[in-house]
Motif scaffolding. Sequence first.
Motif, PDB file in Angstrom:
ATOM      1  N   TYR A   1       0.969  -1.137   0.088  1.00 45.58           N
ATOM      2  CA  TYR A   1       0.322   0.056   0.421  1.00 45.58           C
ATOM      3  C   TYR A   1       0.821   1.418   0.051  1.00 45.58           C
ATOM      4  CZ  TYR A   1      -4.452  -1.754   0.737  1.00 45.58           C
ATOM      5  OH  TYR A   1      -5.636  -2.560   0.779  1.00 45.58           O
TER       6      TYR A   1
ATOM      7  N   CYS B   1      -4.893   5.327   0.590  1.00 45.22           N
ATOM      8  CA  CYS B   1      -4.202   4.766   0.508  1.00 45.22           C
ATOM      9  C   CYS B   1      -4.328   3.735  -1.068  1.00 45.22           C
ATOM     10  CB  CYS B   1      -3.149   3.460   1.015  1.00 45.22           C
ATOM     11  SG  CYS B   1      -2.610   4.007   2.484  1.00 45.22           S
TER      12      CYS B   1
ATOM     13  N   ASP C   1      -3.219   0.717  -3.582  1.00 46.19           N
ATOM     14  CA  ASP C   1      -3.136  -0.974  -3.284  1.00 46.19           C
ATOM     15  C   ASP C   1      -1.965  -0.648  -4.024  1.00 46.19           C
ATOM     16  OD1 ASP C   1      -2.271  -3.950  -3.177  1.00 46.19           O
ATOM     17  OD2 ASP C   1      -4.716  -4.017  -2.397  1.00 46.19           O
TER      18      ASP C   1
END
Length: 138
Positions: free
Chosen positions: A81, A94, A96
């Motif tokens: 992340y 965030c 991924d």
Amino acid sequence: MISFILTEKNIKSEDLVVFEKKFKLNLPETYKMHMLKFNGGAPDKDYFKGVNIAHFNPIKNGDDTLEDQIESLKDLLPLGYLSFAYDPGGNQICMDLNEGKDYGKVYYLPMDMGDIEPEFLSNSFEDFLSGLSEDDDY
């Protein structure tokens, strides 16, 4: 159209290449294009699904760069992340970056005590940007 204030000095494509190599990352193209236009900063439309977005971290130049974030949060965030923004309370927004079906999805990570459980926000950085609004009603 979204605009940003308090951005840092512009970066170049080479800066992104160096950043990706250094941290072994594969950033989404829409995110890279955004960072070339706005290197960090505060969006004028600062809400996404009730989450207040205080500031995007710059790639380089200024305070709280992405490199600073990677270093300070490396033991707190789920593996793969990348924290690219935060809310007024220091909670993280965030992406991924793990290869697979969740690549590029955006999550909210409350940074309170205990285990950090990512909360899904959007399927992509592009969807995240286009979903920003001026108020927290959604």
